[in-house]
Design a protein around this motif. Structure first.
Motif, PDB file in Angstrom:
ATOM      1  N   LEU A  39      -4.209  11.228  12.604  1.00 46.32           N
ATOM      2  CA  LEU A  39      -5.499  10.534  12.592  1.00 46.32           C
ATOM      3  C   LEU A  39      -5.336   9.070  12.971  1.00 46.32           C
ATOM      4  O   LEU A  39      -6.176   8.499  13.674  1.00 46.32           O
ATOM      5  N   ASN A  40      -4.251   8.458  12.509  1.00 46.23           N
ATOM      6  CA  ASN A  40      -4.011   7.064  12.847  1.00 46.23           C
ATOM      7  C   ASN A  40      -3.761   6.893  14.342  1.00 46.23           C
ATOM      8  O   ASN A  40      -4.217   5.931  14.967  1.00 46.23           O
ATOM      9  N   SER A  41      -3.020   7.838  14.930  1.00 46.93           N
ATOM     10  CA  SER A  41      -2.752   7.780  16.367  1.00 46.93           C
ATOM     11  C   SER A  41      -4.027   7.961  17.181  1.00 46.93           C
ATOM     12  O   SER A  41      -4.196   7.350  18.236  1.00 46.93           O
ATOM     13  N   MET A  42      -4.941   8.806  16.682  1.00 50.14           N
ATOM     14  CA  MET A  42      -6.159   9.116  17.423  1.00 50.14           C
ATOM     15  C   MET A  42      -7.250   8.079  17.222  1.00 50.14           C
ATOM     16  O   MET A  42      -8.181   7.980  18.026  1.00 50.14           O
ATOM     17  N   ARG A  43      -7.152   7.288  16.139  1.00 49.12           N
ATOM     18  CA  ARG A  43      -8.272   6.437  15.725  1.00 49.12           C
ATOM     19  C   ARG A  43      -8.708   5.456  16.813  1.00 49.12           C
ATOM     20  O   ARG A  43      -9.862   5.480  17.265  1.00 49.12           O
ATOM     21  N   ILE A  97     -14.907  17.601  22.829  1.00 48.05           N
ATOM     22  CA  ILE A  97     -14.236  17.083  21.632  1.00 48.05           C
ATOM     23  C   ILE A  97     -13.664  18.228  20.799  1.00 48.05           C
ATOM     24  O   ILE A  97     -12.516  18.175  20.348  1.00 48.05           O
ATOM     25  N   LEU A  98     -14.459  19.269  20.595  1.00 47.21           N
ATOM     26  CA  LEU A  98     -14.012  20.386  19.762  1.00 47.21           C
ATOM     27  C   LEU A  98     -12.800  21.094  20.369  1.00 47.21           C
ATOM     28  O   LEU A  98     -11.849  21.430  19.657  1.00 47.21           O
ATOM     29  N   VAL A  99     -12.825  21.299  21.671  1.00 47.57           N
ATOM     30  CA  VAL A  99     -11.682  21.961  22.312  1.00 47.57           C
ATOM     31  C   VAL A  99     -10.453  21.054  22.252  1.00 47.57           C
ATOM     32  O   VAL A  99      -9.342  21.504  21.939  1.00 47.57           O
ATOM     33  N   GLY A 100     -10.654  19.766  22.540  1.00 48.12           N
ATOM     34  CA  GLY A 100      -9.535  18.834  22.514  1.00 48.12           C
ATOM     35  C   GLY A 100      -8.934  18.681  21.135  1.00 48.12           C
ATOM     36  O   GLY A 100      -7.712  18.772  20.948  1.00 48.12           O
ATOM     37  N   TYR A 101      -9.783  18.481  20.126  1.00 46.70           N
ATOM     38  CA  TYR A 101      -9.287  18.328  18.768  1.00 46.70           C
ATOM     39  C   TYR A 101      -8.712  19.649  18.254  1.00 46.70           C
ATOM     40  O   TYR A 101      -7.758  19.656  17.471  1.00 46.70           O
ATOM     41  N   GLY A 102      -9.301  20.763  18.689  1.00 53.06           N
ATOM     42  CA  GLY A 102      -8.757  22.055  18.312  1.00 53.06           C
ATOM     43  C   GLY A 102      -7.358  22.253  18.860  1.00 53.06           C
ATOM     44  O   GLY A 102      -6.476  22.801  18.180  1.00 53.06           O
ATOM     45  N   ALA A 103      -7.122  21.786  20.090  1.00 57.95           N
ATOM     46  CA  ALA A 103      -5.785  21.886  20.676  1.00 57.95           C
ATOM     47  C   ALA A 103      -4.792  21.035  19.897  1.00 57.95           C
ATOM     48  O   ALA A 103      -3.651  21.445  19.657  1.00 57.95           O
ATOM     49  N   ALA A 104      -5.232  19.836  19.475  1.00 60.63           N
ATOM     50  CA  ALA A 104      -4.355  18.976  18.677  1.00 60.63           C
ATOM     51  C   ALA A 104      -4.026  19.629  17.335  1.00 60.63           C
ATOM     52  O   ALA A 104      -2.879  19.576  16.869  1.00 60.63           O
ATOM     53  N   ALA A 105      -5.034  20.241  16.717  1.00 60.23           N
ATOM     54  CA  ALA A 105      -4.800  20.922  15.440  1.00 60.23           C
ATOM     55  C   ALA A 105      -3.828  22.080  15.610  1.00 60.23           C
ATOM     56  O   ALA A 105      -2.977  22.324  14.740  1.00 60.23           O
ATOM     57  N   LEU A 106      -3.943  22.804  16.726  1.00 58.72           N
ATOM     58  CA  LEU A 106      -3.034  23.918  16.975  1.00 58.72           C
ATOM     59  C   LEU A 106      -1.594  23.426  17.113  1.00 58.72           C
ATOM     60  O   LEU A 106      -0.666  24.023  16.548  1.00 58.72           O
ATOM     61  N   VAL A 107      -1.411  22.334  17.854  1.00 59.44           N
ATOM     62  CA  VAL A 107      -0.075  21.752  17.989  1.00 59.44           C
ATOM     63  C   VAL A 107       0.465  21.338  16.624  1.00 59.44           C
ATOM     64  O   VAL A 107       1.641  21.568  16.294  1.00 59.44           O
ATOM     65  N   ALA A 108      -0.405  20.732  15.809  1.00 64.81           N
ATOM     66  CA  ALA A 108       0.011  20.273  14.479  1.00 64.81           C
ATOM     67  C   ALA A 108       0.387  21.450  13.585  1.00 64.81           C
ATOM     68  O   ALA A 108       1.387  21.401  12.861  1.00 64.81           O
ATOM     69  N   VAL A 130       0.846  -1.188   0.000  1.00 61.31           N
ATOM     70  CA  VAL A 130       0.000   0.000   0.000  1.00 61.31           C
ATOM     71  C   VAL A 130       0.885   1.243   0.000  1.00 61.31           C
ATOM     72  O   VAL A 130       1.745   1.402   0.863  1.00 61.31           O
ATOM     73  N   SER A 131       0.679   2.117  -0.961  1.00 64.06           N
ATOM     74  CA  SER A 131       1.398   3.386  -0.989  1.00 64.06           C
ATOM     75  C   SER A 131       0.477   4.465  -0.431  1.00 64.06           C
ATOM     76  O   SER A 131      -0.620   4.685  -0.926  1.00 64.06           O
ATOM     77  N   VAL A 132       0.924   5.104   0.638  1.00 66.59           N
ATOM     78  CA  VAL A 132       0.112   6.103   1.321  1.00 66.59           C
ATOM     79  C   VAL A 132       0.258   7.442   0.623  1.00 66.59           C
ATOM     80  O   VAL A 132       1.367   7.942   0.429  1.00 66.59           O
ATOM     81  N   SER A 133      -0.861   8.032   0.222  1.00 67.05           N
ATOM     82  CA  SER A 133      -0.853   9.349  -0.400  1.00 67.05           C
ATOM     83  C   SER A 133      -1.413  10.367   0.590  1.00 67.05           C
ATOM     84  O   SER A 133      -1.782  10.029   1.703  1.00 67.05           O
ATOM     85  N   GLY A 134      -1.515  11.616   0.138  1.00 66.15           N
ATOM     86  CA  GLY A 134      -2.049  12.637   1.022  1.00 66.15           C
ATOM     87  C   GLY A 134      -0.978  13.146   1.977  1.00 66.15           C
ATOM     88  O   GLY A 134       0.205  12.793   1.900  1.00 66.15           O
ATOM     89  N   ASP A 135      -1.383  13.983   2.905  1.00 64.35           N
ATOM     90  CA  ASP A 135      -0.459  14.568   3.870  1.00 64.35           C
ATOM     91  C   ASP A 135      -0.149  13.532   4.948  1.00 64.35           C
ATOM     92  O   ASP A 135      -1.008  13.181   5.759  1.00 64.35           O
ATOM     93  N   THR A 136       1.069  13.038   4.951  1.00 68.01           N
ATOM     94  CA  THR A 136       1.420  11.959   5.873  1.00 68.01           C
ATOM     95  C   THR A 136       1.391  12.404   7.328  1.00 68.01           C
ATOM     96  O   THR A 136       1.108  11.605   8.221  1.00 68.01           O
ATOM     97  N   ASN A 137       1.686  13.668   7.591  1.00 69.55           N
ATOM     98  CA  ASN A 137       1.631  14.158   8.970  1.00 69.55           C
ATOM     99  C   ASN A 137       0.208  14.080   9.516  1.00 69.55           C
ATOM    100  O   ASN A 137      -0.022  13.635  10.648  1.00 69.55           O
ATOM    101  N   ASP A 158       5.474  19.984   9.661  1.00 73.67           N
ATOM    102  CA  ASP A 158       5.917  20.616   8.416  1.00 73.67           C
ATOM    103  C   ASP A 158       4.727  20.970   7.530  1.00 73.67           C
ATOM    104  O   ASP A 158       4.736  21.981   6.823  1.00 73.67           O
ATOM    105  N   SER A 159       3.702  20.131   7.547  1.00 77.45           N
ATOM    106  CA  SER A 159       2.468  20.392   6.801  1.00 77.45           C
ATOM    107  C   SER A 159       1.310  19.756   7.555  1.00 77.45           C
ATOM    108  O   SER A 159       1.496  18.803   8.310  1.00 77.45           O
ATOM    109  N   PHE A 160       0.118  20.299   7.342  1.00 75.79           N
ATOM    110  CA  PHE A 160      -1.056  19.784   8.063  1.00 75.79           C
ATOM    111  C   PHE A 160      -2.297  20.070   7.240  1.00 75.79           C
ATOM    112  O   PHE A 160      -2.541  21.213   6.833  1.00 75.79           O
TER     113      PHE A 160
END
Length: 280
Positions: free
Chosen positions: A58-62, A119-130, A46-53, A135-137
């Motif tokens: 998402l994989n870590s959070m799933r 959820i929104l505050v928590g995921y928003g904090a994760a997005a801010l860190v990212a 499987v070759s992973v496309s898209g933004d790997t970061n 390098d890209s998000f």
């Protein structure tokens, strides 16, 4: 009082009891920690496309999200109505100009708003860190995943509220909600695997799973959530393989239908029981 007033009361009560603050703290800690773990599973061929970061996040959070969101939804929702009946305060609420429908759906909206805020505050904090450290998000893709998580949370709150409205005992409501949680997230795959072993064997080649067994696997709300994410985010599909449901009869967007059923059916049963019950 009205539907809006009941919803507002539920939300403000969660703030006064520090429930919302505690949930926000839990989700912020959980997501910010996972934002620092970037791991793409090694999928041969499987070759992973898209933004790997973004995919790494998402994989870590799933997997943790599949277990944490239902747990929070159940713990928040199980006492919404059963708790009022146990304490006797439901008579006071019904003494105000409220219908049972306003109480029931106000509780549903209020408790869902509490979980959604966390959820929104928590995921928003994760997005801010990212955004700061990656390098890209892919912010749009992460936002879509967040919205799907809110839908999953609504299904979990609906299940808990359905039990809460169907009994006058907080203990029974909690026991029922925990039983469903255990079946969905602990025993469902095991039971289905036993059915597979008994009917077609322990190992089944990809794409050769019987249609009825694929449907049983797909009816799990946690699997439905993952399927819905795969339908909306093609890149996410590349890191989540469900070989046991890859048949012609099942496609990813069916996950939305399954989540819808897990929302509508518990709400319908809970509201029917609450509307017909005698309030002592």
């Amino acid at each position: 009082m009205s539907l809006v007033a009941v919803t507002r009361k539920e939300y403000l009560d969660s703030i006064r009891s520090y429930t919302l603050i505690g949930l926000v703290g839990l989700f912020v800690t959980f997501t910010v920690f996972l934002a620092g773990i970037q791991w793409i599973p090694n999928l041969p061929g499987v070759s992973v496309s898209g933004d790997t970061n973004t995919l790494a996040l998402l994989n870590s959070m799933r997997q943790p999200s599949l277990y944490l969101v239902p747990l929070v939804g159940i713990m928040v929702g199980y006492k919404a109505i059963a708790g009022e009946r146990s304490s006797g305060s439901i008579r006071l609420i019904l003494g105000l100009p409220n219908t049972r429908g306003e109480i029931f759906f106000g509780k549903l909206l209020g408790q869902t708003a509490v979980v959604s805020t966390a959820i929104l505050v928590g995921y928003g904090a994760a997005a801010l860190v990212a955004l700061i450290s990656y390098d890209s998000f892919a912010l749009v893709e992460f936002g879509l995943y967040t919205l799907l998580t809110l839908l999953y949370a609504l299904a979990c709150v609906s299940i808990a509220l359905g039990f809460s409205a169907s009994t006058r005992s907080r203990t029974r409501a909690l026991a029922g909600a925990i039983t469903v949680y255990s079946v969905i997230l602990i025993f469902w795959d095991g039971i289905t695997a036993l059915l597979q072993t008994a009917t077609v064997g322990y190992t089944v080649p990809a794409g050769e799973q019987p249609a009825w067994l694929s449907v049983v696997y797909g009816l799990n709300p946690s699997t439905a959530f993952a399927n819905a994410a795969r339908a909306v985010l093609p890149e996410y599909r590349e890191i989540t393989r469900f070989t046991y449901i890859e048949t012609n009869i099942w496609v990813d967007w069916y996950g939305f239908i399954v989540l819808g059923l897990w929302i509508v059916i518990p709400i319908a049963i809970g509201y029917f029981c609450f509307s017909k019950s005698d309030i002592e």
